[in-house]
Write a protein that holds these residues in place. Structure first.
Motif, mmCIF file in Angstrom:
data_model
loop_
_atom_site.group_PDB
_atom_site.id
_atom_site.type_symbol
_atom_site.label_atom_id
_atom_site.label_comp_id
_atom_site.label_asym_id
_atom_site.label_seq_id
_atom_site.Cartn_x
_atom_site.Cartn_y
_atom_site.Cartn_z
ATOM 1 N N ALA A 71 -51.495 -23.165 43.195
ATOM 2 C CA ALA A 71 -50.308 -22.162 42.812
ATOM 3 C C ALA A 71 -49.071 -23.054 43.311
ATOM 4 C CB ALA A 71 -50.662 -20.849 43.379
ATOM 5 N N ALA A 72 -47.554 -22.542 42.993
ATOM 6 C CA ALA A 72 -46.548 -23.432 43.377
ATOM 7 C C ALA A 72 -45.914 -22.592 43.744
ATOM 8 C CB ALA A 72 -46.584 -24.883 42.181
ATOM 9 N N ALA A 73 -44.864 -22.900 43.758
ATOM 10 C CA ALA A 73 -43.665 -22.303 43.975
ATOM 11 C C ALA A 73 -41.995 -22.702 42.907
ATOM 12 C CB ALA A 73 -43.300 -22.734 46.030
ATOM 13 N N GLY A 74 -41.961 -22.418 42.739
ATOM 14 C CA GLY A 74 -40.864 -22.499 41.802
ATOM 15 C C GLY A 74 -41.363 -21.811 40.235
ATOM 16 N N VAL A 75 -40.697 -21.738 39.542
ATOM 17 C CA VAL A 75 -40.914 -21.675 37.887
ATOM 18 C C VAL A 75 -41.602 -22.214 37.258
ATOM 19 C CG1 VAL A 75 -40.126 -20.501 35.642
ATOM 20 C CG2 VAL A 75 -38.904 -19.826 37.621
ATOM 21 N N THR A 84 -40.156 -25.497 35.561
ATOM 22 C CA THR A 84 -39.190 -25.611 34.948
ATOM 23 C C THR A 84 -37.849 -24.770 35.477
ATOM 24 O OG1 THR A 84 -40.086 -23.320 34.528
ATOM 25 C CG2 THR A 84 -41.257 -24.987 32.695
ATOM 26 N N SER A 85 -38.300 -24.887 36.488
ATOM 27 C CA SER A 85 -37.187 -23.918 37.705
ATOM 28 C C SER A 85 -37.684 -24.876 38.934
ATOM 29 C CB SER A 85 -36.573 -23.204 37.270
ATOM 30 O OG SER A 85 -34.981 -22.320 37.432
ATOM 31 N N ALA A 86 -36.655 -24.535 39.524
ATOM 32 C CA ALA A 86 -36.988 -24.011 40.785
ATOM 33 C C ALA A 86 -35.068 -23.950 41.981
ATOM 34 C CB ALA A 86 -37.460 -25.208 41.657
ATOM 35 N N CYS A 112 -52.750 -24.993 36.528
ATOM 36 C CA CYS A 112 -50.976 -24.347 37.547
ATOM 37 C C CYS A 112 -50.409 -23.632 37.080
ATOM 38 C CB CYS A 112 -49.695 -26.177 38.029
ATOM 39 S SG CYS A 112 -49.493 -26.602 36.428
ATOM 40 N N ASP A 113 -49.380 -22.582 37.990
ATOM 41 C CA ASP A 113 -49.095 -21.760 37.541
ATOM 42 C C ASP A 113 -48.510 -21.528 38.999
ATOM 43 O OD1 ASP A 113 -47.796 -19.690 36.270
ATOM 44 O OD2 ASP A 113 -49.995 -18.678 35.769
ATOM 45 N N ASN A 114 -47.761 -20.721 38.229
ATOM 46 C CA ASN A 114 -46.710 -19.862 39.877
ATOM 47 C C ASN A 114 -47.469 -19.124 40.904
ATOM 48 O OD1 ASN A 114 -45.799 -16.624 40.482
ATOM 49 N ND2 ASN A 114 -43.511 -18.146 40.685
ATOM 50 N N ASP A 115 -47.287 -19.727 41.942
ATOM 51 C CA ASP A 115 -48.082 -18.850 43.549
ATOM 52 C C ASP A 115 -47.974 -17.743 43.162
ATOM 53 O OD1 ASP A 115 -44.948 -18.360 43.678
ATOM 54 O OD2 ASP A 115 -45.506 -18.919 45.414
ATOM 55 N N VAL A 116 -47.395 -16.412 43.044
ATOM 56 C CA VAL A 116 -47.613 -15.420 43.011
ATOM 57 C C VAL A 116 -48.260 -15.164 41.425
ATOM 58 C CG1 VAL A 116 -46.412 -13.374 42.492
ATOM 59 C CG2 VAL A 116 -45.270 -14.717 43.553
ATOM 60 N N ARG A 117 -48.545 -15.432 40.241
ATOM 61 C CA ARG A 117 -49.315 -15.430 39.343
ATOM 62 C C ARG A 117 -51.280 -15.857 39.802
ATOM 63 N NH1 ARG A 117 -45.067 -16.370 35.237
ATOM 64 N NH2 ARG A 117 -46.224 -18.659 35.353
ATOM 65 N N ALA A 118 -50.448 -16.937 40.367
ATOM 66 C CA ALA A 118 -52.365 -16.651 40.374
ATOM 67 C C ALA A 118 -52.500 -15.802 41.406
ATOM 68 C CB ALA A 118 -52.125 -18.697 41.372
ATOM 69 N N GLY A 156 -44.742 -16.079 29.461
ATOM 70 C CA GLY A 156 -42.789 -15.803 28.759
ATOM 71 C C GLY A 156 -42.422 -16.966 28.904
ATOM 72 N N ALA A 157 -41.450 -17.183 28.129
ATOM 73 C CA ALA A 157 -41.084 -18.265 27.994
ATOM 74 C C ALA A 157 -40.757 -19.180 28.965
ATOM 75 C CB ALA A 157 -39.159 -18.227 27.095
ATOM 76 N N ALA A 158 -41.430 -20.488 28.676
ATOM 77 C CA ALA A 158 -40.896 -21.463 30.022
ATOM 78 C C ALA A 158 -41.275 -20.796 31.567
ATOM 79 C CB ALA A 158 -39.578 -21.814 30.609
ATOM 80 N N GLY A 159 -41.797 -19.672 31.364
ATOM 81 C CA GLY A 159 -43.091 -19.755 32.642
ATOM 82 C C GLY A 159 -42.519 -18.618 33.472
ATOM 83 N N ILE A 160 -41.073 -17.666 33.150
ATOM 84 C CA ILE A 160 -40.591 -16.951 33.714
ATOM 85 C C ILE A 160 -41.106 -15.719 33.926
ATOM 86 C CG2 ILE A 160 -38.632 -16.640 32.144
ATOM 87 C CD1 ILE A 160 -36.555 -17.039 33.788
ATOM 88 N N ALA A 161 -42.200 -14.805 32.911
ATOM 89 C CA ALA A 161 -42.137 -13.712 32.923
ATOM 90 C C ALA A 161 -42.514 -13.588 35.050
ATOM 91 C CB ALA A 161 -43.433 -13.219 32.315
ATOM 92 N N GLY A 162 -42.350 -12.484 35.070
ATOM 93 C CA GLY A 162 -42.752 -11.850 35.868
ATOM 94 C C GLY A 162 -42.038 -11.489 37.634
ATOM 95 N N HIS A 163 -40.352 -12.631 37.680
ATOM 96 C CA HIS A 163 -39.775 -12.513 38.207
ATOM 97 C C HIS A 163 -39.114 -11.364 38.360
ATOM 98 C CE1 HIS A 163 -40.726 -17.301 37.249
ATOM 99 N NE2 HIS A 163 -39.785 -17.252 38.875
ATOM 100 N N ILE A 164 -39.514 -10.096 38.949
ATOM 101 C CA ILE A 164 -39.048 -8.776 38.999
ATOM 102 C C ILE A 164 -38.038 -8.802 40.044
ATOM 103 C CG2 ILE A 164 -41.072 -7.979 38.500
ATOM 104 C CD1 ILE A 164 -41.732 -7.064 41.508
#
Length: 314
Positions: A71-75, A84-86, A112-118, A156-164
């Motif tokens: 579960a990692a920081a960043g997109v 893909t972005s950080a 691996c995935d974004n920390d919040v989604r994980a 979502g595209a590039a794993g960006i879904a959920g960045h509210i």
């Protein structure tokens, strides 16, 4: 609502990577934490040093693990295993091949995935039914989120879904955001955002959000206004998202909601006032899992997103 056993067939290493620390755990079948370890993140030393630190943290808790979840920081794009972005909280992190880079270092398959989604994954699993939907928000130093519809986490595209945190927010109009844009929810609803708003209103400094919360509890008008404004901005955004996605459950976690009932009540009130009639009984709730939520969620990734295997090119 209570937790339920999680679908882990054997011991899996869960890693939670943040800008300041790496938390590691060996997670057994059902989601039981068998071993823990924490070490600083070498955030200023570059991506290779961070991957090496993740490897070393994994080795510290390893006892027959079959896979690693991060579960990692960043997109994070879990399909490619790429960052893909950080932000610059970890130097040179954007563009890192997290999945294959760690798999090659450890000899184990890596998810691996974004920390919040994980972190949101086990919360989704706790909802009855295999087509449940979830809206998850993590409000702390930043504002992150995760969306799941019909039992499936959205990437979502590039794993960006959920960045509210980067939704437009009227309360943040004209304020610069860390993403390079302006007027986003994060700059008014996050801990630093509420603190900065208080300083603008009061004309004096506050060293941290807890100081603002303490002053609000003492009845200081500027502190109350700052806390309520941030909470209402978050509540309105989440209510609008609930109308768009129709979640069965809305979870709000992170450090900011823990500052007290003034914040939570204002967020809940703003949230409920946004809801369309079919959702009127929906209310935000606190997370079910405690301080192990991120490492448990990381381990569960090994059953829900692609595994990146050692020796396989990106």
């Amino acid at each position: 609502m209570s937790t339920r056993p999680l679908p882990l067939p054997g011991p899996v290493i869960g890693l939670d990577l943040g800008g300041t620390k790496i938390a590691a755990a060996l997670v057994g079948p059902g989601g039981t934490v068998l071993a823990r370890h924490t070490r600083p993140t070498p955030a200023t030393e570059g991506a290779e040093a961070v991957l090496d630190a993740l490897r070393d943290a994994a080795r510290t808790v390893d006892d027959g693990a079959t896979a690693i979840g991060v579960a990692a920081a960043g997109v994070i794009d879990p399909r490619s295993g790429m960052v893909t972005s950080a932000t610059d909280s970890i130097r040179g992190w954007a563009g890192t091949a997290l999945g294959t880079g760690l798999a090659d270092r450890t000899g184990l398959p890596v998810a691996c995935d974004n920390d919040v989604r994980a972190t949101a994954g086990p919360e989704l699993a706790a909802v009855d039914g295999d087509r449940a939907s979830l809206l998850f928000a993590a409000i702390g130093t930043g504002v992150g989120g995760a969306l799941a519809c019909d039992g499936r986490m959205l990437h979502g595209a590039a794993g960006i879904a959920g960045h509210i945190g980067h939704l437009p927010s009227p309360e943040a109009a004209g304020l610069d955001c860390t993403c390079g844009g302006a007027g986003h929810l994060e700059v008014i609803a996050s801990g630093p955002g509420i603190t900065a708003l208080y300083e603008r209103l009061a004309g004096r400094t506050a060293d941290r959000l807890q100081t603002v919360a303490e002053r609000a509890a003492q009845g200081e008008d500027s502190a109350v206004r700052a806390v309520v404004t941030g909470a209402r901005a978050a509540g309105r955004a989440l209510g609008g998202l609930a109308n768009a996605f129709g979640p069965d459950r809305v979870v709000v976690g992170g450090g900011v909601p823990q500052i007290g009932p003034l914040y939570w009540d204002a967020l809940t009130d703003a949230f409920t006032h946004e809801l369309m009639p079919p959702l009127r009984r929906l209310r935000p709730t606190a997370p079910l899992y405690g301080h192990d939520a991120a490492v448990i969620g990381a381990a569960v990734l090994s059953t829900t997103v692609p595994l990146h295997r050692p020796g396989v090119p990106q």
